[in-house]
Scaffold this motif. Sequence first.
Motif, short mmCIF file in Angstrom:
data_model
loop_
_atom_site.label_atom_id
_atom_site.label_comp_id
_atom_site.label_asym_id
_atom_site.label_seq_id
_atom_site.Cartn_x
_atom_site.Cartn_y
_atom_site.Cartn_z
N ALA A 29 -2.12 12.23 64.19
CA ALA A 29 -1.76 10.81 64.17
C ALA A 29 -2.60 10.08 63.13
N PRO A 30 -2.02 9.07 62.46
CA PRO A 30 -2.80 8.30 61.48
C PRO A 30 -4.02 7.66 62.13
N VAL A 31 -5.08 7.47 61.34
CA VAL A 31 -6.28 6.82 61.85
C VAL A 31 -6.50 5.52 61.10
N SER A 32 -7.00 4.52 61.80
CA SER A 32 -7.33 3.22 61.22
C SER A 32 -8.73 2.83 61.64
N PHE A 33 -9.46 2.21 60.73
CA PHE A 33 -10.80 1.76 61.05
C PHE A 33 -11.18 0.63 60.11
N ASP A 34 -12.21 -0.13 60.49
CA ASP A 34 -12.61 -1.30 59.73
C ASP A 34 -13.39 -0.91 58.49
N TYR A 35 -13.24 -1.71 57.45
CA TYR A 35 -13.98 -1.51 56.21
C TYR A 35 -15.48 -1.47 56.49
N LYS A 89 -13.74 9.43 48.17
CA LYS A 89 -12.99 8.43 47.41
C LYS A 89 -12.44 7.30 48.28
N ILE A 90 -12.62 7.42 49.60
CA ILE A 90 -12.14 6.38 50.51
C ILE A 90 -13.26 5.35 50.66
N SER A 91 -13.21 4.32 49.81
CA SER A 91 -14.33 3.39 49.76
C SER A 91 -13.91 1.93 49.79
N ASP A 92 -12.60 1.65 49.80
CA ASP A 92 -12.14 0.27 49.76
C ASP A 92 -11.00 0.09 50.75
N VAL A 93 -10.64 -1.16 50.97
CA VAL A 93 -9.52 -1.47 51.86
C VAL A 93 -8.23 -0.89 51.27
N GLY A 94 -7.41 -0.30 52.12
CA GLY A 94 -6.14 0.24 51.65
C GLY A 94 -5.70 1.45 52.46
N ASN A 116 -5.94 4.47 57.17
CA ASN A 116 -5.79 3.06 56.85
C ASN A 116 -7.14 2.36 57.03
N VAL A 117 -7.72 1.89 55.91
CA VAL A 117 -8.99 1.16 55.96
C VAL A 117 -8.66 -0.33 56.05
N LEU A 118 -9.05 -0.96 57.13
CA LEU A 118 -8.66 -2.33 57.41
C LEU A 118 -9.70 -3.32 56.89
N PRO A 119 -9.25 -4.46 56.36
CA PRO A 119 -10.20 -5.48 55.92
C PRO A 119 -10.79 -6.19 57.13
N PRO A 120 -11.98 -6.81 56.97
CA PRO A 120 -12.49 -7.66 58.05
C PRO A 120 -11.48 -8.78 58.31
N ASN A 121 -11.32 -9.18 59.55
CA ASN A 121 -10.30 -10.17 59.88
C ASN A 121 -10.92 -11.39 60.54
N LEU A 122 -10.71 -12.56 59.93
CA LEU A 122 -11.21 -13.81 60.50
C LEU A 122 -10.30 -14.33 61.61
N GLU A 128 5.21 -5.69 52.78
CA GLU A 128 3.90 -6.36 52.88
C GLU A 128 3.81 -7.45 51.83
N THR A 129 3.18 -8.56 52.20
CA THR A 129 2.98 -9.65 51.26
C THR A 129 1.60 -10.25 51.48
N GLY A 130 1.19 -11.08 50.53
CA GLY A 130 -0.11 -11.75 50.60
C GLY A 130 -1.01 -11.35 49.46
N SER A 131 -2.10 -12.06 49.29
CA SER A 131 -3.01 -11.82 48.17
C SER A 131 -3.76 -10.50 48.30
N LEU A 132 -3.87 -9.95 49.52
CA LEU A 132 -4.49 -8.64 49.69
C LEU A 132 -3.58 -7.54 49.18
N ALA A 133 -2.26 -7.80 49.22
CA ALA A 133 -1.28 -6.78 48.83
C ALA A 133 -0.76 -6.99 47.42
N ASP A 134 -0.76 -8.23 46.94
CA ASP A 134 -0.15 -8.56 45.65
C ASP A 134 -1.15 -9.36 44.82
N PRO A 135 -1.68 -8.79 43.74
CA PRO A 135 -2.65 -9.51 42.92
C PRO A 135 -2.08 -10.75 42.26
N GLY A 136 -0.75 -10.89 42.24
CA GLY A 136 -0.13 -12.08 41.69
C GLY A 136 -0.15 -13.27 42.61
#
Length: 277
Positions: free
Chosen positions: A51-57, A92-97, A124-130, A233-241
Amino acid sequence: DAGVYYGGSAVDNQALFDFAGFPLDSLRTFRYMREGHEAEGLTLSQIIMPAPVSFDYGEDVRDYLPQTVRGELSNRQRITFNVEWDEEELSKISDVGEYTAHCTITDEIPGSDGTPRKVMIKINVLPPNLLENGDFESGDNRGWEISDPMASVTTDDPYRGNYALHFWSEGKVDFTAVQTITVDGIGELNFSMKAQGGDMGDGHTVKITVKNETTGASSEGSVELAGWQKWQETGSLADPGILGVPVSSGDAVSVTILVQGAAGGWGTIDDVFLSYK
């Protein structure tokens, strides 16, 4: 009748002997338990993908990876294999994504010619969430103000985890989900949202807006739903534009999800993130 005929029962007889009283192969079970037994001619039919694994950055991926995988033999028996993970990939797994990594089975595989067998896992490396309950894993709408009961937190079609914000309406789809927080730092906020669904009609809206209510600065992103489990997916985390939103300590920031579409439209919102750049 086991209490009457001590040492056995009619069920034992049916399991261990045929109708003529001759012993079945199942009678050998007790000897195999004491002495062991290696079946001949078995081969590995498939490896069951972990199964896929997810954890916080900032956390170590190694703390979340399984140390074994399951395989199914040609007789449909399932057994466990020990594995070793590719350290070069993990480094190589060092950033959100989202990433993939591979492990190699270290145990002997029945029927194998000795070629190393590799298995893939999604990470799946998750960003900190406010946001509070941005992934809806509380199982309710905690932290969110949802304008209409056509949208609710359920177990229907989550992207990750067990819960998501699911919507459906016999009439036109039209609702918002809003959360407002007060930030305690200076910088730029990035955001993202995932969505899937369909039957929303042409020109439908699935949009997330992040607004600094103190200064008026805002940014938004939207997706066009493409069908069941076809996650967008949308947003500034997903789209640099897409720009982030500048904030200062004490600013009030709102996150608004707006969904509008045709009657009978349906879908799911999940993994809504808001974090500092």
